[in-house]
Design an enzyme around this catalytic site. Structure first.
Site, short mmCIF file in Angstrom:
data_model
loop_
_atom_site.label_atom_id
_atom_site.label_comp_id
_atom_site.label_asym_id
_atom_site.label_seq_id
_atom_site.Cartn_x
_atom_site.Cartn_y
_atom_site.Cartn_z
CG HIS A 1 -3.58 -0.64 -6.62
ND1 HIS A 1 -3.93 -0.09 -5.40
CD2 HIS A 1 -3.51 -1.98 -6.39
CE1 HIS A 1 -4.05 -1.05 -4.50
NE2 HIS A 1 -3.81 -2.21 -5.08
NE ARG B 1 -4.28 -1.40 0.20
CZ ARG B 1 -4.43 -2.48 -0.58
NH1 ARG B 1 -3.51 -2.81 -1.46
NH2 ARG B 1 -5.54 -3.21 -0.50
CD GLU C 1 -3.22 3.34 -5.05
OE1 GLU C 1 -4.23 2.66 -5.29
OE2 GLU C 1 -2.17 2.85 -4.61
C1 DGY Z 1 -5.96 -6.11 -2.83
O1 DGY Z 1 -6.66 -7.09 -3.09
O2 DGY Z 1 -5.91 -5.62 -1.71
C2 DGY Z 1 -5.21 -5.53 -3.96
O3 DGY Z 1 -4.45 -4.45 -3.58
C3 DGY Z 1 -6.16 -5.15 -5.06
O4 DGY Z 1 -5.47 -5.28 -6.25
#
Ligand code: DGY
Length: 326
Positions: free
Chosen positions: A285, A237, A266
């Site tokens: 992402h 993240r 984002e």
């Molecule tokens: C998640 O599943 O948390 C991913 O970051 C989404 O792509």
């Protein structure tokens, strides 16, 4: 009477039909905000929610007094107020496992692309500037045989490490709250304190979940500990990293390059210098974004929600909430 659910994630026709056998489904395709008037109007009648990317707040939960379960189509659940959900007896389900390999592929894509300067050199070809043999000013760094440091050694971290150790003959270091003796045996991985891992690794890859403890885990001090030749990769993240410190480390040459799938904000602000830096590979992402994996994640969320609303234990339960019985 059937329970009612609000679906704001991408579900295919079969998945919607499967849900429709047990519950009444109201869909909100492309829902961008929880303030959408139709969504707000539906919340008081909702027993379940299924989707991704929407920040769920305690205030939103106040508007949904019948809510029993939320199935997020993601493994990360940093968008959800877990304590508030638990206090209200609302089950939260996520989608681990099904995205592990695809997300690890993204990690390796970033490792390879940043090390071999793939986007920068592909751009050179695209511009028509490939006029002579490529010289040292365009050489990249090897990946095979180097040291890969994983910060976080859960499912996704282990899958990145497996690619490195078994596919590229890399030495694997990891920093994790608990030791992983099986992975140490399987991959020859060695556990390190984070500072030592940062100092010893050629590639540092972050795979920890975002929690209050991991927010800004990597900042100025941590970049200063890395080798000047280090390549930094984040598939976790954005908020795990102090982005201003990352930008400075790249600008000052304190590290060589970065491969980033996630950002503090984002979508990434057009003002951000990151995508304009030649030593940065920035992706929007896409960790789990393949047809196969997004379909599998949606399916897992559907299965979780149906079980939760029947009063059965869902496959993936994030919070320890007493089940209600069907
Ligand atoms: C998640 O599943 O948390 C991913 O970051 C989404 O792509």
């Amino acid at each position: 009477m059937k329970k009612r659910i609000l679906a704001y994630g991408r579900l295919n026709d079969e998945q919607l039909a499967q849900l429709g056998q047990d519950v009444e489904v109201q869909t909100f395709p492309g829902l961008a905000s929880a303030d959408d008037p139709a969504f707000r109007a539906a919340l008081p009648h909702a027993h379940g929610l299924i989707g991704a990317g929407l920040a769920i707040t305690p205030e939103l939960l106040d508007a949904a007094p019948r809510l029993e379960a939320i199935a997020t189509i993601s493994v990360g659940y940093d968008n959800y107020p877990v304590e508030a959900l638990t206090r209200r007896g609302i089950l939260l389900c996520n989608t681990p496992d099904v995205l592990t390999e695809t997300t690890a592929d993204t990690g390796f894509l970033l490792i390879m692309a940043a090390a071999r300067r793939a986007l920068e050199l592909a751009d050179l070809v695209k511009r028509g500037d490939w006029n002579a043999g490529i010289g040292p000013e365009h050489f990249g760094s090897d990946v095979h045989g180097k040291t890969l440091g994983l910060i976080g050694f859960g499912r996704i971290g282990a899958a990145v490490a497996r690619r490195g150790a078994l596919g590229f003959g890399m030495r694997v270091l990891y920093s994790n709250a608990s030791p992983k003796p099986e992975l140490e045996r399987e991959l020859g991985a060695e556990r390190r304190e984070m500072d030592r891992l940062l100092a010893e690794s050629d590639f540092v890859c972050v795979t920890v979940p975002l929690t209050p403890k991991t927010e800004h885990l990597i900042g100025e001090r941590e970049f200063a500990l890395m080798k000047p030749s280090a390549i930094f990769v984040n598939i976790a993240r954005g908020k795990v990293v102090n982005e201003a410190a990352l930008i400075e480390a790249l600008e000052m040459g304190r590290i060589r390059a970065a491969g980033l799938d996630v950002f503090e904000q984002e979508p990434l602000s057009p003002e951000s210098p990151l995508p304009h830096m030649t030593n940065v590979v920035a992706l929007p992402h896409i960790g789990s974004a393949t047809h196969e994996t997004r379909t599998a994640m949606a399916q897992r969320a559907v299965d979780n929600l149906i079980l939760a609303l029947k009063g059965e234990r869902p496959i993936d339960l994030v919070n320890d909430v007493a089940l209600r019985g069907g």
